[in-house]
Design a protein around this motif. Sequence first.
Motif, PDB file in Angstrom:
ATOM      1  N   ARG A 195       1.034  -1.109  -0.547  1.00  0.00           N
ATOM      2  CA  ARG A 195       0.064   0.220   0.023  1.00  0.00           C
ATOM      3  C   ARG A 195       0.931   1.292   0.110  1.00  0.00           C
ATOM      4  O   ARG A 195       1.748   1.709   0.406  1.00  0.00           O
ATOM      5  N   GLY A 221       0.495   5.314   1.702  1.00  0.00           N
ATOM      6  CA  GLY A 221       0.411   6.703   1.836  1.00  0.00           C
ATOM      7  C   GLY A 221       1.202   7.972   2.343  1.00  0.00           C
ATOM      8  O   GLY A 221       2.903   6.769   1.061  1.00  0.00           O
ATOM      9  N   ASP A 229      -3.638   4.266   0.238  1.00  0.00           N
ATOM     10  CA  ASP A 229      -4.545   3.882   1.458  1.00  0.00           C
ATOM     11  C   ASP A 229      -4.009   5.143   2.344  1.00  0.00           C
ATOM     12  O   ASP A 229      -4.909   4.445   3.191  1.00  0.00           O
ATOM     13  N   SER A 230      -3.540   5.831   3.468  1.00  0.00           N
ATOM     14  CA  SER A 230      -3.135   6.796   4.331  1.00  0.00           C
ATOM     15  C   SER A 230      -2.623   8.056   4.410  1.00  0.00           C
ATOM     16  O   SER A 230      -1.864   7.862   3.220  1.00  0.00           O
ATOM     17  N   THR A 285       3.255  -1.225   3.739  1.00  0.00           N
ATOM     18  CA  THR A 285       3.290   0.354   2.798  1.00  0.00           C
ATOM     19  C   THR A 285       3.791   1.073   3.336  1.00  0.00           C
ATOM     20  O   THR A 285       5.034   1.222   4.310  1.00  0.00           O
TER      21      THR A 285
END
Length: 343
Positions: A2, A4, A31-32, A328
Motif C-alpha cells: 500500500r 500512504g 491508502d493512508s 505500506t
Amino acid sequence: MRIGIQTGYWSRKPPTGIVEALQQGEAAGLDSVWTAEAYGSDAFTPLAWWGSHTSRLRLGTGIAQMAARTPTATAMQAITLDHLSGGRFVLGLGASGPQVVEGWYGQPYRRPLARTREYVDIVRQVIARERPVAYDGEFFTLPIGGDTPGATGLGKSLKPTVHPLRAEIPIVLAAQGPKNVALAAEIADGWMAGFYAPSADAGHREQLAEGFARRAEERSAVEDFEVAAMVPVVVRDDVESAADLVRPHVALYVGGMGAKGANFHKDSLDRLGFAAVTDEVQRLYLDGRPQDAARAVPTELVEEIALVGPAAKVRADLGRWEDTALTTLLAQGDPASVAALLG
C-alpha cells in the motif's frame, strides 16, 4: 504494498494544499495519511481536520510521542478520533529521543523499551474498556496511592465513559534499533521504520522474527502485522537534482535530530555501511554548516533510502521496496512526486 503519505513536520506554519492532495490521492487509490510531531504541531489535530475532508483514507499518527501524553490521555484521543473517522484511525507511537524527552517534556529518558511496554499495556486496557484501568508498573501506577508525595489517596480506578468504536485500535510502534524493532513485533500491530533500505531487508526480517517468537497468542495474527517505512520520493528529470532535495533531509536527521553519540537516525544509516559518511555529515552540521553537511550526503546513500529521478525510474525502483517486508510505503514528497507512485 500500500502507498500512504507521510506529511512530516510542520515548519513555521501549516503546509498548504494538503486537503486537495489527499482528496486526489484517495480517488487514485492512496491508502493512508500520517502525521508527525516533535516540538511544534501535534500529530492528532491535523488528522481530525484532514480526515473530515476524506472518507476512506486511514489516519495514522506517525508518530505521537509517548512523553507528550499519559497513556490514558493518548487512549482518549485515539478513541475520539476513531469515532469521528468511522474506524479509520491508527495509533502510531514512538519514544522520541533524549534531547526532546528531557529538553521539551522534562522527563528522564531511561529504559525506553520497558516504558513503551507499560505504555502500550495501559492504552490497550483503556480501549478494551473491559474493567476500570489499574496498573502497577515501574513507570506508571494507576491509581496512585495515598503514600505518593502530594497525593490525597482519593484516586480510584476508572474506565472511559465513551464506549470505543472498536475494542482494539491498531498500534504501530516507531523503532530503529534491533531491540526496538523486535519489541514492536512482540507487542504491537505494526512497525514504522525511519530509514528503510531494501538492502537491509534480511536483517529487518530477522529482528521481526525474534519479536514474533515472543508474541502473545491473543495478539493479532502475524500475517496482519503492518510494516511501514517513510521513503522520500522526488520526481525530477535527473537523479542528481532530485537527490539534492533529499540531502538536506538526511543531513538534518543525521546532524540535528539527536546528540553526538546518541542519534538513532544516524545509527540506522551507520548499519547500512555509511558510518564514515554520517560521521562527516554530523560533524559539519554540529559545526553550524548545514549546507555543507547536505552536500556531503552522497547520491549512493540517497538512492538507498529514497526514490529519486525521472518518473519511469522511480516507478521501476519501487520494485525494490515491493520485494521487502514492507506492507505500506509512506511517501514523503510533493504531491506530483507521490502521484507518480499511484499512476
